[in-house]
Write an enzyme that holds these catalytic residues in place. Structure first.
Site, PDB file in Angstrom:
ATOM      1  N   TYR A 145     -21.286  10.472  14.761  1.00 29.08           N
ATOM      2  CA  TYR A 145     -21.826  10.995  16.021  1.00 29.08           C
ATOM      3  C   TYR A 145     -21.208  12.364  16.358  1.00 29.08           C
ATOM      4  O   TYR A 145     -19.983  12.468  16.465  1.00 29.08           O
ATOM      5  CB  TYR A 145     -21.528   9.966  17.122  1.00 29.08           C
ATOM      6  CG  TYR A 145     -21.713  10.428  18.544  1.00 29.08           C
ATOM      7  CD1 TYR A 145     -22.927  10.951  18.983  1.00 29.08           C
ATOM      8  CD2 TYR A 145     -20.672  10.321  19.473  1.00 29.08           C
ATOM      9  CE1 TYR A 145     -23.087  11.357  20.301  1.00 29.08           C
ATOM     10  CE2 TYR A 145     -20.823  10.722  20.789  1.00 29.08           C
ATOM     11  CZ  TYR A 145     -22.031  11.246  21.202  1.00 29.08           C
ATOM     12  OH  TYR A 145     -22.178  11.649  22.506  1.00 29.08           O
ATOM     13  N   ASP A 230     -15.680   1.630  17.700  1.00 30.16           N
ATOM     14  CA  ASP A 230     -16.658   2.039  18.699  1.00 30.16           C
ATOM     15  C   ASP A 230     -17.848   1.089  18.558  1.00 30.16           C
ATOM     16  O   ASP A 230     -18.612   1.170  17.607  1.00 30.16           O
ATOM     17  CB  ASP A 230     -17.041   3.493  18.415  1.00 30.16           C
ATOM     18  CG  ASP A 230     -18.159   4.008  19.312  1.00 30.16           C
ATOM     19  OD1 ASP A 230     -18.832   3.186  19.962  1.00 30.16           O
ATOM     20  OD2 ASP A 230     -18.371   5.224  19.339  1.00 30.16           O
ATOM     21  N   ILE A 232     -20.353   0.587  20.889  1.00 31.96           N
ATOM     22  CA  ILE A 232     -21.232   0.806  22.046  1.00 31.96           C
ATOM     23  C   ILE A 232     -22.681   0.417  21.786  1.00 31.96           C
ATOM     24  O   ILE A 232     -23.458   0.306  22.719  1.00 31.96           O
ATOM     25  CB  ILE A 232     -21.167   2.258  22.580  1.00 31.96           C
ATOM     26  CG1 ILE A 232     -21.774   3.257  21.594  1.00 31.96           C
ATOM     27  CG2 ILE A 232     -19.746   2.665  22.921  1.00 31.96           C
ATOM     28  CD1 ILE A 232     -21.967   4.644  22.206  1.00 31.96           C
ATOM     29  N   LYS A 270     -25.766   2.381  26.270  1.00 30.43           N
ATOM     30  CA  LYS A 270     -26.759   2.095  25.237  1.00 30.43           C
ATOM     31  C   LYS A 270     -27.285   0.674  25.364  1.00 30.43           C
ATOM     32  O   LYS A 270     -28.484   0.439  25.332  1.00 30.43           O
ATOM     33  CB  LYS A 270     -26.139   2.292  23.853  1.00 30.43           C
ATOM     34  CG  LYS A 270     -25.442   3.632  23.662  1.00 30.43           C
ATOM     35  CD  LYS A 270     -26.374   4.810  23.884  1.00 30.43           C
ATOM     36  CE  LYS A 270     -25.669   6.141  23.649  1.00 30.43           C
ATOM     37  NZ  LYS A 270     -26.522   7.295  23.911  1.00 30.43           N
TER      38      LYS A 270
END
Lengths: 481, 481
Positions: A145, A230, A232, A270
C-alpha cells in the site's frame, strides 16, 4: 522555505506518487452518469460502499445510538466531555467483540489492549514511533500500500525495506525472501526492527495461509524483531480459503513466549466502510507498547460522538452477523462480475478472495516490460479510457504491468460502464474486434489459469446462484452511492 | 524494553508530572455528592461545562444536524465515506466564521487556511513537525500548560526554552524577557525557531494586550522566527479588557510582509466544551505550512460525523451569538463567586478575565519558599483537603506557591463544597478561627490589591446584577454535569 523543517521540505509524504496523481485526475474530471458521462471513473479508491443500505436502516431504527437525537441527547454532555485516552469502555468492548466475530470467534481480544488511533494511518505511525528509532527499518513485502510511506516513514524517520515478492509464485511471502531481505538490510548496515504483513493484502486481494504466517512468526522470533499485522481488510474476505488472523497464531503454544512481539493494526474504514469516522485500532500483545501507544493516541483520538455510535452499532449481534454475511456476498458477486468481465477480453488478474480491488495483469498491453511503459499505459488508461486505476509501480511492485483496480466504491451501473470502457480499449489495443465468443473465452480461461484457479473454486460454491455466464445481465444488488 | 524506541522508553510524555498525578488521585477517589461525598473534587480539569443546557436544547431542535436521525440519515453515506484531508467545506466555512465571531468580527479568516488536527494537542505537534528539526527550540513564556511538553516535544524531538515571567509584573511577557531567553538559548548553542504565545493564558487566565502582542511580533520579525499563537481559550474571555487575537496584529500594515511567520492554534474543546470531539484547528498565514500541515492532518482528522454536526451548529448565527453571550456571563459569575470565596479567607489570585481557572497564590501557606514546600502543600491539598488542584511547578512556574484551580467543570453545589473545604483548610493552617468578617474582608481586599484590581473593575460592570457580597447565596446557574 528554509525556515521550515526537513520533514516539511522533503517529499517524504509521497503525495507525488502516481497513486495520488490518479486521484487528482479523477478530482478534476469526475464521472457522473448524467452530468459528466465521459468523466474519469474512480477505481483508485478502496472504499466499501456496497452495504450502506444496511447501515442506514440500522441507524434509522436505533435513534438512541446517537447523542444528537431526542432519544439520545441526554447523553450529550457526558459524551462530549469524555476525553480519556482509554476510550469509552463500551467502545473498546464492542470493538474487541467485533474483531472476534470477524475472525469467526476463533480468538479472544482483551478490550484493555484496544488502543485508538486516527485511522490505520495513525495506528501505523504510532507503532513506528513506539518500535523503532530514526534510521531503523521495517521489512515490507512488495507490492504494498503506497500510504505506508507516509504512515510509517514520513514523520518517524524510519525506513521501509522491501521483501521482494514475485508473480511467479503468486506474490507469496516465503522464508527465503524474508531471509534475503534481512541479509540485504544488514549488508546495507540498516538495523531491522520488524516485519509488516498486510493480511488480507492491499493490493493483492489475497489472504495469507497458516504456513506463511507460521513461517513469518518463526522468522521474527529468530531475529527477535517485531511483527506488525495490518488486518484492516479482514472482514472483506468473501470466499474460501477463510481469513486467518495472526491472533490465531499468537494463541499457539509454541508462540506464547514471543507473543509480545506481535501488534495488530485494525480499522473500521474498510470492513464497515466508514473511512470518514477515523476509527483506527492498535491491538498489541506487548504491555509496554499498549501503554506507550495509548499515550500517543492523544494525537488521534476517535471522536466520542463516533465512539458512542460505533459502540451501539457493534454491540447489536444480529445486525453485525447480518452485515458481515451480506457484505461478503455482495463483495463476492461484485468481484465475480468484474473479474469475469476482464477475462472476457483476456485480461488476467491474480486470484483473490478478499479486499475491495483486484490485481490486474496488463503485462501484455505494455510496449516493453519496463516501468516507463507501465507509466505510459497508465496515462493512456487515465486520459483516454478515463479510468483511475493505480499502477503497480506506486505499490513498489517489482514487475511492471500490474494495476490495482477497485470495484466496491461504485454502483452496478458505473461498474458496467467501466467494464465497457475496458473492453473497448483492449479491443483497440490488441486488435480483437469484439469481446471473445464463449468458445474463445473457454480457451482463454485455460490460458489464464492463474487468474481462474480461485475463481473456479468460487464459482463452484453453492452460495453463488447465478450462472457464471450470466454476469452481464444478472440482477445485481444496487449499491447506494 | 530494549526492543522499543527511545521515544517509547524515555519519559518525554511527561505523564509523571504532578499535573497528571493529581488526575490519578482524583480517578482513584472521585467526589460524588451522595455516593462519595468525601472524595476528591476535580479542580485540575479545564473543562467548560456551564452551558451544556444550551447545546442540548439546540441538538434536540436540530435533528437534521445529525446523520443518525431519521431527518438526517440520508446523508449518512456521503458523510461516512468522506475522508478528504481538506475537511467538509461547510465545516471549514463555519469554523472560520465562528473564529471571526469569537473575535468580535474584527478580523477575517479564510476557510482555505483552516487545517484540521486531533485537538489542539495534534495541532501543536503538527506545527512543531512543520517548523523545526529535532534539537531546535521554541521559546515559551512560563508558566505554561504542562501538555506542551507532550504536544510539542515528545515525538518531534524539539525543545521548549523558557521565557521566565514573574509575579512582580503579573507574569507579563516583556521584550526584555524575550531577548533574555533568546540570548540564553544562543549561549547554549540552541537554535530558536519560534515563540509560542498562549492567549488567553492557561494557567494565568489573563489576556495579552496589544502592546505585548506588537512587541512579540516585532521580536519574531527581527529574529526571523515563527510565532505560534495558541488561542484555544479565546471565547472564554468574560470581562474587559476584551480579547485581541494575533489575527488583528497580522492585519496591521506594518506586519503584512512578515505574516507568513504567524500560525494560530484553535480548538472547540474549551470554547464550546467539546473535548471529546477532538476538533483541533491550525490556521496559518504561510502557504507552505498550510499545505504541509494539511498532509499531516491525515494522522488526526476530525470524524466526519462530528464535522457535520459542528458545521450545522456553528452556522446557526442566532445560537452562536446566544451561546457566546451566555457562556461569558456564566463564566464571569462562576469566577466572581470563586475568587471572592478565596478572598474571604485571604487567598489572593491573579486578576484574570478569561479561561476556566484561576491562578491562586498560596505562597503564604508554604513552609518555606521552595518547590519542595510547594509539593508538600500540594500533597496536603490532594490528600487532606481532597481537592485536585495543579501546582505551579507542573506549569514550569519560576516561583513556588502558585496553583491553578479550575472552576468551570462542576456544578454550583460542588463549587460551594470545594470553597468550604478551602475555607476550613486555610483556617486550620493560618489560625484564623472563622472566615473573615465583612470588615476584615474589606481590609484584606486592600492588601491583596493585585488580586482585586481586575476584579473590582469587573464588579463595576453593569452586567453583574448581584451584589458583590451576596455571592454565597445568589441563585447561580446550575450547570449540568
Amino acid at each position: 522555505m528554509v525556515l521550515l523543517s526537513k520533514i516539511a521540505t522533503n517529499d517524504g509524504h509521497g503525495e507525488n506518487s502516481s497513486f495520488f496523481d490518479g486521484w487528482k485526475a479523477y478530482d478534476s474530471d469526475p464521472y457522473h452518469p448524467t452530468k459528466n458521462s465521459h468523466g474519469v471513473i474512480q477505481m483508485g479508491l478502496a472504499e466499501n460502499q456496497l452495504c450502506f443500505d444496511l447501515i442506514q436502516e440500522w441507524v434509522e431504527n436505533n435513534p438512541k445510538a446517537s447523542i444528537c437525537t431526542p432519544q439520545g441527547s441526554n447523553g450529550f454532555n457526558d459524551i462530549a466531555i469524555y476525553q480519556d485516552y482509554h476510550g469509552l469502555p463500551e467502545f473498546r468492548n464492542s470493538v474487541a467483540r467485533f474483531m472476534e466475530k470477524v475472525r469467526g470467534n476463533k480468538v479472544k481480544f482483551n478490550p484493555d489492549r484496544i488502543v485508538m488511533s486516527g485511522g490505520a494511518t495513525g495506528a501505523h505511525e504510532t507503532l513506528a514511533f513506539c518500535l523503532a528509532d530514526p534510521g531503523e527499518a521495517f521489512l515490507v513485502p512488495t507490492p504494498y500500500y503506497p500510504g505506508y510511506d507516509r504512515d510509517l516513514r514520513w514523520r518517524t524517520g524510519i525506513q521501509l525495506f522491501p521483501v521482494v515478492c514475485e508473480s511467479s509464485n503468486e506474490f507469496k511471502i516465503t522464508r527465503e525472501t524474508l531471509e534475503d531481505a534481512y541479509e540485504k538490510a544488514q549488508e546495507a548496515n540498516i538495523k531491522v526492527k520488524g516485519l509488516i504483513l498486510n493480511n488480507p493484502s492491499n493490493p493483492l486481494g489475497t489472504v495469507l495461509d497458516k504456513t506463511t504466517l507460521r513461517d513469518a512468526m518463526s522468522f521474527i522470533c529468530e531475529k527477535n524483531i517485531h511483527l506488525i499485522c495490518d488486518e484492516i481488510y479482514s472482514a472483506t474476505v468473501f470466499d474460501e480459503p477463510g481469513f486467518i488472523s495472526i491472533a490465531e497464531i499468537a494463541e499457539e503454544s509454541s508462540v506464547s513466549k514471543h507473543r509480545d512481539l506481535i501488534h495488530i493494526v485494525y480499522s473500521l474504514s474498510k470492513d464497515l466502510g466508514f473511512p470518514g469516522f477515523r476509527v483506527g485500532i492498535i491491538y498489541s500483545y506487548n504491555d509496554a507498547v499498549v501503554n506507550c501507544a495509548r499515550k500517543m493516541s492523544s494525537f488521534g483520538l476517535v471522536s466520542t460522538q463516533t465512539q458512542h455510535l460505533i459502540a451501539s452499532m457493534l454491540s447489536d449481534d444480529i445486525f453485525v452477523e447480518k452485515f458481515l454475511d451480506e457484505s461478503a456476498k455482495r463483495l463476492a458477486e461484485r468481484h465475480r462480475v468484474f473479474t469475469r468481465g476482464l477475462a472476457k477480453v483476456g485480461i488476467k488478474s491474480l486470484g483473490g478472495n478478499a479486499g475491495l480491488f483486484c490485481w490486474m495483469d496488463l503485462k501484455r498491453l505494455l510496449k516493453e516490460p519496463t516501468f516507463e511503459a507501465e507509466m505510459e499505459l497508465w496515462h493512456l488508461i487515465i486520459d483516454e479510457v478515463k479510468l483511475n486505476v493505480s499502477p503497480g509501480a506506486s505499490f513498489r511492485c517489482s514487475e511492471p504491468g500490474w494495476f490495482r483496480v477497485c470495484f466496491a466504491n461504485m454502483d452496478d451501473e458505473t461498474m458496467r460502464i467501466a467494464l465497457q470502457r475496458i473492453h473497448k480499449f483492449v479491443i483497440q489495443k490488441t486488435g480483437l474486434d469484439q469481446p471473445m465468443t464463449r468458445k474463445q473465452y473457454k480457451r482463454s480461461e485455460l490460458e489464464i489459469s492463474l487468474s481462474f484457479r480461485r475463481l473456479d473454486e468460487f464459482i463452484m460454491t453453492p452460495r453463488m446462484l447465478s450462472s457464471p455466464h450470466s454476469h452481464m445481465t444478472s440482477p445485481l444488488v444496487r449499491a447506494r452511492t
